[in-house]
Design an enzyme around this catalytic site. Structure first.
Site, PDB file in Angstrom:
ATOM      1  N   ARG A 145       0.834  -1.209   0.000  1.00  0.00           N
ATOM      2  CA  ARG A 145       0.000   0.000   0.000  1.00  0.00           C
ATOM      3  C   ARG A 145       0.867   1.256   0.000  1.00  0.00           C
ATOM      4  O   ARG A 145       0.540   2.242  -0.656  1.00  0.00           O
ATOM      5  CB  ARG A 145      -0.971  -0.026   1.201  1.00  0.00           C
ATOM      6  CG  ARG A 145      -2.165   0.902   1.072  1.00  0.00           C
ATOM      7  CD  ARG A 145      -1.927   2.274   1.656  1.00  0.00           C
ATOM      8  NE  ARG A 145      -1.407   2.150   2.996  1.00  0.00           N
ATOM      9  CZ  ARG A 145      -0.416   2.892   3.481  1.00  0.00           C
ATOM     10  NH1 ARG A 145       0.137   3.849   2.761  1.00  0.00           N
ATOM     11  NH2 ARG A 145       0.052   2.692   4.703  1.00  0.00           N
ATOM     12  N   SER A 205       8.828  15.528  12.369  1.00  0.00           N
ATOM     13  CA  SER A 205       7.484  16.050  12.660  1.00  0.00           C
ATOM     14  C   SER A 205       7.354  17.530  12.316  1.00  0.00           C
ATOM     15  O   SER A 205       6.249  18.035  12.152  1.00  0.00           O
ATOM     16  CB  SER A 205       7.150  15.843  14.142  1.00  0.00           C
ATOM     17  OG  SER A 205       7.121  14.471  14.436  1.00  0.00           O
ATOM     18  N   ARG A 211      -2.756  10.362   3.661  1.00  0.00           N
ATOM     19  CA  ARG A 211      -3.345   9.962   4.955  1.00  0.00           C
ATOM     20  C   ARG A 211      -4.755   9.423   4.754  1.00  0.00           C
ATOM     21  O   ARG A 211      -5.200   8.529   5.486  1.00  0.00           O
ATOM     22  CB  ARG A 211      -3.375  11.175   5.902  1.00  0.00           C
ATOM     23  CG  ARG A 211      -1.993  11.555   6.390  1.00  0.00           C
ATOM     24  CD  ARG A 211      -1.988  12.934   7.043  1.00  0.00           C
ATOM     25  NE  ARG A 211      -0.639  13.276   7.474  1.00  0.00           N
ATOM     26  CZ  ARG A 211      -0.279  14.477   7.903  1.00  0.00           C
ATOM     27  NH1 ARG A 211      -1.167  15.461   7.949  1.00  0.00           N
ATOM     28  NH2 ARG A 211       0.961  14.704   8.284  1.00  0.00           N
ATOM     29  N   GLU A 228       3.685   9.825   8.021  1.00  0.00           N
ATOM     30  CA  GLU A 228       2.515  10.635   7.626  1.00  0.00           C
ATOM     31  C   GLU A 228       1.881  11.312   8.831  1.00  0.00           C
ATOM     32  O   GLU A 228       0.661  11.400   8.942  1.00  0.00           O
ATOM     33  CB  GLU A 228       1.471   9.749   6.934  1.00  0.00           C
ATOM     34  CG  GLU A 228       1.971   9.087   5.683  1.00  0.00           C
ATOM     35  CD  GLU A 228       1.876  10.002   4.480  1.00  0.00           C
ATOM     36  OE1 GLU A 228       1.233  11.063   4.590  1.00  0.00           O
ATOM     37  OE2 GLU A 228       2.450   9.651   3.452  1.00  0.00           O
ATOM     38  N   THR A 235       2.905  11.467  13.117  1.00  0.00           N
ATOM     39  CA  THR A 235       2.822  10.466  14.185  1.00  0.00           C
ATOM     40  C   THR A 235       1.463  10.585  14.878  1.00  0.00           C
ATOM     41  O   THR A 235       0.747  11.586  14.740  1.00  0.00           O
ATOM     42  CB  THR A 235       3.931  10.691  15.239  1.00  0.00           C
ATOM     43  OG1 THR A 235       3.671  11.933  15.908  1.00  0.00           O
ATOM     44  CG2 THR A 235       5.320  10.731  14.613  1.00  0.00           C
ATOM     45  N   ASP A 284       1.006  11.221  17.911  1.00  0.00           N
ATOM     46  CA  ASP A 284       1.066  12.443  18.745  1.00  0.00           C
ATOM     47  C   ASP A 284       0.712  13.688  17.935  1.00  0.00           C
ATOM     48  O   ASP A 284      -0.072  14.534  18.380  1.00  0.00           O
ATOM     49  CB  ASP A 284       2.494  12.669  19.284  1.00  0.00           C
ATOM     50  CG  ASP A 284       2.923  11.631  20.301  1.00  0.00           C
ATOM     51  OD1 ASP A 284       2.049  11.076  20.984  1.00  0.00           O
ATOM     52  OD2 ASP A 284       4.149  11.373  20.395  1.00  0.00           O
TER      53      ASP A 284
END
Ligand code: FAD
Length: 387
Positions: free
Chosen positions: A89, A137, A246, A366, A368, A370
């Site tokens: 994927r 991030s 996402r 993509e 995290t 968090d």
């Protein structure tokens, strides 16, 4: 595969066909040796063009030979591919959502004509270079620069953790354009055979092993000015691509969990202990009931996202919620499935442990878990916890 809430009934003919084609492809072409690829740390390279021929790259886009399928059909495709392996994927997500989508959305006519048919057909492979060794991030803090010279740009910097980089013909590199006011981030189409471009494979990953990951090093790599994506400037460029990818992950992770569920159910029905199938014990039934419930909730989220996306109302924060929930759900449920298989569960003969380790990456890349919490938190409170 599990469809406890009867969502199948709401699918159109085209959506069923895409789902069934992908399911058959995974059963026949992927499942037989994906475990060995995972052990060897290789990607089944022969499947790249086959996936192109089957129309698995960005089929939700249109023009340039792309069919413009519904967002549900695209989601179901991601679900089926990830039921095979998250690496598979990821291949389709990177090629479709992270390379073809930005060229389609922001590219010049010449860029579209050159790249979309070749990437769509799987004759060429692309990668998406955003993350850097010191900036994951927080990609807006990137250090990679593009300096204007006479009729082009000179790129310097390094990207890491880039899916497909070592097997790519094209890298979409996000870099700061130092010639413009405020050094805005721009997207550069960098052919990987250009001077000054090297891609090294990252070895010894313990997750997403059936996927090739690498670094991109740019040392005075020169590209002509026509290689910059003309239609976007600033972090909106890479972030809008991430929203597309996402969306696919929100569906794909459900597929991984569905495959774990089916494996656990079959195993528990066949495996006998204390004189009867372990599926007959209440503790195992509770695990199956919880797994089925969590998967069904994940499916509902994915289907709702598709409806919103189809009518143009989908917000990135809603995608964050679905990516966060479904990756987290699949990560937890794959562990339960693994547990239900006992000792056999830790081998590559069965899928749950492979999915479980893969999902550590999916939980992390993509955005995290968090970071998605903070995106949703900002949306709910109006107060940014990070800038
Ligand atoms: P960091 O950002 O250093 O985070 C470390 C920890 O700190 C995490 O738990 C994080 O949640 C936490 N943290 C960070 N900031 C905050 C905060 N403000 N508040 C609270 N906690 C915080 N990137 C690409 O560009 N292209 C690709 O194709 C690609 N493919 C990948 C494939 C694999 C196998 C992997 C593992 C990664 C891939 N990535 C890719 C990179 C991925 O997107 C990053 O790993 C991810 O964004 C996290 O960045 P980081 O690893 O630098 O972790």
């Amino acid at each position: 595969m599990i469809d406890y809430l009867g969502l199948e009934a709401d699918l159109g003919e085209e959506e069923r066909m895409v789902r069934d084609t992908a399911r058959e492809f995974v059963e026949n072409e992927v499942a037989p040796d994906v475990g060995q690829h995972w052990i060897d740390g290789t990607f089944p390279m022969d499947l790249i063009t086959e996936m192109g021929e089957l129309g698995f790259y960005a089929p939700n886009l249109d023009g340039y030979g792309l069919p413009g399928l519904s967002e549900t059909a695209y989601g179901l495709l991601m679900q089926e591919l990830e039921a095979g392996d998250s690496g598979l994927r990821s291949m389709a997500s990177v090629q479709g959502a992270l390379v073809m989508y930005p060229i389609h959305a922001y590219g010049s006519d010449a860029q579209k004509a050159e790249w979309l048919p070749a990437l769509g057909g799987g004759e060429r492979v692309g990668c998406f270079g955003l993350t850097e060794p010191e900036h994951g991030s927080d990609p807006a803090a990137m250090e990679t620069t593009a300096e204007r010279d006479a009729d082009g740009y000179v790129l310097n910097g390094s990207k890491t953790w880039i899916t497909n980089a070592p097997i790519s013909d094209l890298a979409l590199v996000w870099a700061k354009d130092t010639s413009a006011d405020g050094d805005p981030v721009r997207g550069f189409l960098v052919e990987t055979d250009r001077d000054g471009v090297t891609t090294n494979e990252i070895d010894e990953k313990l997750s997403l092993r059936a996927s090739i990951t690498g670094e991109i090093s740019l040392q005075n790599a020169r590209v002509p000015a026509e290689n910059v994506l003309p239609g976007v400037e600033g972090m909106k460029g890479p972030l809008s691509c991430l929203t597309q990818a996402r969306y696919g992950i929100a569906w794909g992770t459900v597929g991984a969990a569905m495959d774990c569920f089916e494996t656990a159910l079959e195993y528990a029905t066949d495996r006998e202990q204390f004189g009867k199938p372990i599926a007959g014990f209440q503790l195992q039934q509770e695990k199956l009931a919880e797994m089925a419930t969590q998967i069904s909730l994940g499916q509902l989220l994915a289907h709702r996202l598709a409806e919103l996306k189809e009518r143009g109302d989908l917000r990135p924060e809603q995608v964050s919620m679905a990516k966060r929930n479904n990756a987290r759900m699949a990560r937890e449920q794959s562990r339960v499935a693994r547990e239900m298989l006992g000792g056999n569960g830790i081998t590559a003969d069965y899928s749950p442990m492979r999915h479980l380790t893969n999902l550590e990456t999916v939980y992390t890349y993509e955005g995290t878990d968090d970071i998605h919490s903070l995106i949703i938190g900002h949306d709910l409170t109006g107060i940014p916890a990070f800038e």
